[in-house]
Design a protein around this motif. Sequence first.
Motif, PDB file in Angstrom:
ATOM      1  N   HIS A  72       0.840  -1.201   0.000  1.00 39.84           N
ATOM      2  CA  HIS A  72       0.000   0.000   0.000  1.00 39.84           C
ATOM      3  C   HIS A  72       0.877   1.254   0.000  1.00 39.84           C
ATOM      4  CE1 HIS A  72      -2.887   2.989   1.505  1.00 39.84           C
ATOM      5  NE2 HIS A  72      -3.793   2.211   0.945  1.00 39.84           N
TER       6      HIS A  72
ATOM      7  N   SER B 364      -4.093   8.980   1.020  1.00 39.54           N
ATOM      8  CA  SER B 364      -3.703   7.577   0.935  1.00 39.54           C
ATOM      9  C   SER B 364      -2.222   7.420   1.274  1.00 39.54           C
ATOM     10  CB  SER B 364      -3.972   7.101  -0.489  1.00 39.54           C
ATOM     11  OG  SER B 364      -4.114   5.737  -0.527  1.00 39.54           O
ATOM     12  N   SER B 369      -6.901   5.479   6.268  1.00 38.32           N
ATOM     13  CA  SER B 369      -7.707   4.324   5.884  1.00 38.32           C
ATOM     14  C   SER B 369      -8.949   4.822   5.163  1.00 38.32           C
ATOM     15  CB  SER B 369      -8.114   3.556   7.135  1.00 38.32           C
ATOM     16  OG  SER B 369      -8.939   4.378   7.930  1.00 38.32           O
ATOM     17  N   GLN B 372     -10.932   7.015   7.365  1.00 37.48           N
ATOM     18  CA  GLN B 372     -10.244   8.284   7.608  1.00 37.48           C
ATOM     19  C   GLN B 372     -10.256   9.174   6.372  1.00 37.48           C
ATOM     20  OE1 GLN B 372      -6.695   6.375   8.942  1.00 37.48           O
ATOM     21  NE2 GLN B 372      -6.984   7.026  11.058  1.00 37.48           N
TER      22      GLN B 372
END
Lengths: 379, 464
Positions: A72, B364, B369, B372
């Motif tokens: 990520h 991001s 998240s 959020q």
Amino acid sequence: MAQVVLRNVGKVYDRKVRAVEGFNLDIRDGEFVVFVGPSGCGKSTTLRMIAGLEDITEGTVDIGGRVVNHVHPKDRDIAMVFQNYALYPHMTVFKNLAFGLMLRKMPKEEIRRRVGEAARLLGIEQLLERKPKALSGGQRQRVALGRAIVREPQVFLFDEPLSNLDAKLRVVTRTELKNLHQRLRTTTIYVTHDQEEAMTLGDRIVVMSNGRIQQVDTPLNVYRRPVNRFVAAFLGSPPMNFVEGTIAREGQRPVFVGGDWLRLALPADQPGVAADLARHEGRPLVLGFRPNAMSEHAAGKFAPPGGGNALRLATTVVEPLGDKIDVSCQTPAGQRLIARIDARDNFPAGQTIEFFLDPEHVHVFEPGEFGPNILRPPA
Amino acid sequence: MIGSARKRLLIALAFLLPNLLGFLVFTAGPVLFSLAMSFTDWALTKHNSFSSTPVRFVGIENYARLLWGDESGFFWNYFGNTVYLMIGIPIGIAGSLGLALLLNAKSSPAGRGSKAWGVGVALAVTAISCFGVWMLTTPGPAPTELTAVKSGEIGLTDLTVFQVDRARSNAAVLAMAVLGAVVAGGMAFGSAFFRTLFYLPSLLAGVAMFLLWKTLYRPRGGLINAGLEPLLNWITHATKQTPEWVWKAGAAGVFGLVAMLAGLTVVNGVRNLGSGVAGAAALFGRVAWAATLLAAGWGVAIVLWRVHGWAADGLKPPDWLIDPTYAKPALIVMGVWCGVGGGNMLLYLAGLSNVPPELYEAASIDGASGWQRFKHVTWPQLAPTTFFIVIMSTIGGLQGGFEQAMVMTGGAAETRVLAFYLYERAFKGTFELGLASAIAWVMFAMIFAMTIVNFRLGSQMTND
């Protein structure tokens, strides 16, 4: 601090549109690398793949010795500065800087220390309580930069961060960016379409077109020895002049012949190059020379021993720049060339004048947009 | 420029005249006239072609009657009903936002081939399920007239058992088919399909929708209770199987858990108390959140605590529109259903498409998240939209409710709202036009005040 390694990276959108192909690059720890190319060349897409904002269709991206294809964005230890800054509009500058740290549950004292440090570094301490909309473009740019700095990431990613600034501020900020990099020494990948920005900022620049790397080298090497006609045309302002013609032989010397108005004796002291030129004799080729490789006086480097470097051109427009002037000319074949020569008053426009070329700074390309450089290929 | 300033003004006014005239004659005139009427005793039973009593100016008497006089009982009762029905507004807004978020979510791009596959599979599954449901529920062969047994069910006494069973079977197959069609349509046309589907109630006339819901709410034979009945029967059965203390322990457990959560929320808020107004506002938000949590937990706990007792008599679905307790909730549910996919959803969709995607990307990378990102990017970015929707919905809520009361319950007392009250006083019974005008102006004053409060609060929120 980390190195970034891209191996055969490719991007295909919706299974049909190819944006990036076979991208291979090793970025050293602490290096400042600039991706440059015309819009749509895939430079931003590549950066966004490194950031994790786009899926990587092919190949691998490795940051600090770890393949991050499926990591990520928040866990890649990168920070990104966007073209329009992407500041959170409802947060103060302090909160904008602290947001990423707060989400990472960093202790409040540490957050305050880091934000204060970054603000001092960027000279935005007095702005911390303001909202982004109360800031000027340059101040917003600094805040965006600060948001990247406080994270102390392994890699900075910049996506055209200066293109929303006015020309003057852009030049100033450019210098500050370089200064900042010299202080922080964080690996930096910087995307721009501005060749000047690329040349001035990069330790190395990556010239891209149509989703492919054309050339990777230091700015001066790319400028002096462009791998092909595309790179030669893209870097440098005003752009390189191109004249079509062929190579003929006069005695032992190769000569570039452009119509009946240009006969330029080429320097062919390096054996490999001479053989290369000989192989292309009689085929259509393109002569390339930068505007500053022309002069109106046959003196010094513009007066090679054998002569044969003169070309008679009709001047059309004269643009003074200060110590230099740009002269637009027309060849007898109707083609437009630009000469950048020392400034003098009353340079005549609308007359035919003899110019002299510096044969040590001309290039010969094979025809076509991406025709390779055969006279001065990259070392 | 042509002509003098005065001449140009006259020309401009001439162009504006048709609209201006209409506004003066049909809007401004009647509005001012109604203000004048509200200070008179004008009633059609007293002042008409058969009587020569002049209309009398009575000062603020009408207003006094409404607010603390003989009419105040009705007025405050109906005002209460209006406010009660406005519970649907926040629910509807939340629903609109939720739907807009769902529709705005990027669906993974599927190739044309796999899309056709998906639609085909969905249709096949639907067909098989429909057939299965039909096989399971369809009654045997139709009885002859002699063997036909009356169902005897309340409300369905004149139907035979066979007829009732067949109707139920058909309804089940239909529900299955609709579900399948929705899934297949969504696969084929993506979010555009759902957007159209959700907006459909707003395109159909309100009264038609209300009649449809009236049918759904029918206590016997209505689709809602037909679905609830087997469920409640199952719950009754299950409840009787377990000893009462299990349910009471469950109730205590749920409430204890919720109380703990609420307490932690508040304690954390106090511990992280920021400075100044922002800190106080944050704490207030936490307390409000804890209170909501506590109330919801209390509700669930009460139901669990008592369900065993209720089940002893057998759980029965409510007589929705008839039972005074359930009439207003029934109207709220219907209102939410009708409005959730309408204009508010479109406004939110428009608002969402205006959020710069870089903000999400920056969040991001900053490590936010999904929740959020919503809290720190989407919600603040939608603040102006929410502000507009809240204001418009509040105004609509205070004004509305007339058609529902009229169509759904025929004006049963517990569903009467201020708008219905106005209609009733003006056009029924004593035809008290003066009093009705006063009602209209009190409503206006309340809406005006409410809107000012909204603006004050909202501009603080959206300017940040």
